[in-house]
Each structure stands twice: as structure tokens, then as C-alpha cells.
Design a protein around this motif. Structure first.
Motif, PDB file in Angstrom:
ATOM      1  N   VAL A   1       5.719 -11.532   0.778  1.00 43.80           N
ATOM      2  CA  VAL A   1       6.862 -10.052   0.751  1.00 43.80           C
ATOM      3  C   VAL A   1       5.447  -8.621   0.088  1.00 43.80           C
ATOM      4  O   VAL A   1       5.766  -7.690   0.779  1.00 43.80           O
ATOM      5  N   GLY A   2       5.161  -9.352  -0.805  1.00 41.45           N
ATOM      6  CA  GLY A   2       3.775  -8.033  -1.844  1.00 41.45           C
ATOM      7  C   GLY A   2       3.209  -8.025  -0.387  1.00 41.45           C
ATOM      8  O   GLY A   2       2.852  -6.562  -0.224  1.00 41.45           O
TER       9      GLY A   2
ATOM     10  N   ALA B   1       9.930  -2.746  -3.567  1.00 43.07           N
ATOM     11  CA  ALA B   1       9.647  -4.560  -3.952  1.00 43.07           C
ATOM     12  C   ALA B   1      10.931  -4.831  -4.749  1.00 43.07           C
ATOM     13  O   ALA B   1      11.121  -5.923  -4.326  1.00 43.07           O
TER      14      ALA B   1
ATOM     15  N   ALA C   1       5.868  -9.781  -5.423  1.00 44.14           N
ATOM     16  CA  ALA C   1       5.517  -8.601  -4.704  1.00 44.14           C
ATOM     17  C   ALA C   1       4.960  -7.472  -5.570  1.00 44.14           C
ATOM     18  O   ALA C   1       4.889  -6.354  -4.975  1.00 44.14           O
TER      19      ALA C   1
END
Length: 218
Positions: free
Chosen positions: A60-61, A96, A164
Motif C-alpha cells: 500500500v505504501g 495512508a 504504509a
């Protein structure tokens, strides 16, 4: 010790609150639309919305860096509008948290709106209520338990976000260092008293939030 404890904890709560508000607004609107709408590709679209729930936080990050990096279209637009990149800022931590918390809110609100009796909504329309009135005064109140539960779970998820945030917002003390990041740094530096204080605080907050969810659903 006082600053090292309170600053990241306060920052985590602030970020979780802002992320929670954004997630609730988007989740309610999208949950309502998806609960009643049928269209080609709905299953694919819904799977994409829920993907952050199962993806590793580092993935995701990474995707957030690609989407909002300074070389991307979104990143260039942000720099043009605000004369500064979003990465490694407070707002990066909010983004995030929104991404990882949204699936919980969406799934809860969608389930809540699917349980609303359409006959009640149609009766309100027959009586002359406009769509926005049906939405705000009929649909939302009837799905309120699911909405509140989803909001609390989303807040708790945003509060505990780590991977993230670390990749996209960084670990900047007083700016993007949230409680989970502070715990990691405290353990890494051998400051176990600070780590324990933050861990106990996070456990208490999370326990109370989950307890509220169970009380609402009871």
C-alpha cells in the motif's frame, strides 16, 4: 519522556480523527450507492475497494508513493497547487490511514444500507420526500448502527496504521511519527518504559473502541 509519549499519541489521534471523518463521508456515500446499484464490473470495482484490507502495508505504501510521488500526475498537481509535495508530511499520514481504514467503513455501511427496507424508503418517496430527504432522514437512521460501528472500526484501524505510513509519510518526530512508529523506535533504541507506556495506551484505546462496537451492535 512526557514529550516522547504525548506527542506521537496526540498525533495518532489527530490523524485517525481526520482520516475517520473522510472515510465516514466517502464510505457512507459509496456504501449507499453500491448497496442498491447493479452494473457491469461491480464485483471487480468492489474487490478493488476492499484490496487494502488484505494487501501488505508495504505494498500500500509503495503504491501511494507511485500515485502521489513528485513524478506522478497527482504529485505534480499537488506541488502546483500547494507549492510542496505531499510525501513525508502530516497529510501523507492521513492519506495512508484513509486508504487502509476505508474498506472497514465501506463494508460496514454497505451491509447496513442493504438491510434497509426499500418499502420504507419508497413510502417516503410516495409521501413527497426528495431523494436527499430519504437518504438523510430514512436510510442513514435505519443504517446508523452499521455506520457508527464502521466509523469506530475505521478510527481504530487508522490509529494503528504503521507500514504504509512509514513508507509514505516517513518517521519524522513531531510531524509524522505516530504512536505505532514511536513504539518501534522506542524498542529499537532500548527505551522499554516508553514502549510499554505507548503499548498500554494503544491497547486501552483499542479495547474501548471495540467495546463500543459490541455495545452498539448488542
Amino acid at each position: 519522556m512526557s514529550t516522547e509519549f504525548w506527542t506521537p499519541l496526540k498525533l495518532s489521534v489527530q490523524i485517525a480523527c481526520i482520516a475517520g471523518i473522510i472515510v465516514m463521508i466517502v464510505g457512507i456515500l459509496l456504501g449507499k450507492w453500491m448497496a442498491k446499484k447493479q452494473f457491469r464490473g461491480k464485483l471487480f470495482f468492489e474487490t478493488v475497494l476492499l484490496l487494502p484490507l488484505v494487501l501488505p502495508p508495504t505494498v500500500v505504501g509503495f503504491l501511494l508513493i507511485i500515485i502521489f510521488g513528485k513524478n506522478s500526475f497527482a504529485g505534480e498537481a499537488i506541488v502546483w497547487l500547494f507549492n510542496a509535495p505531499v510525501m513525508f508530511t502530516w497529510w501523507a499520514a492521513v492519506i495512508a490511514s484513509v486508504v487502509v481504514a476505508f474498506p472497514l467503513m465501506y463494508q460496514s455501511t454497505k451491509t447496513g444500507f442493504e438491510g434497509v427496507d426499500e418499502d420504507i424508503e419508497n413510502a417516503a418517496r410516495v409521501d413527497g420526500a426528495k431523494e436527499w430527504q430519504v437518504f438523510f432522514f430514512i436510510s442513514i437512521p435505519l443504517a446508523s448502527k452499521a455506520i457508527i460501528s464502521g466509523g469506530i472500526l475505521s478510527f481504530t484501524r487508522a490509529l494503528g496504521e504503521f507500514g504504509a505510513t512509514l513508507m509514505f509519510a516517513g518517521n519524522i518526530p513531531g510531524k509524522t511519527q505516530t504512536a505505532p512508529l514511536a513504539i518501534y523506535m522506542a524498542i529499537d533504541s532500548g527505551n522499554m518504559s516508553l514502549a510499554w507506556a505507548l503499548v498500554i495506551s494503544m491497547i486501552i484505546i483499542s479495547f474501548l473502541m471495540l467495546l463500543c462496537v459490541h455495545l452498539i451492535r448488542a
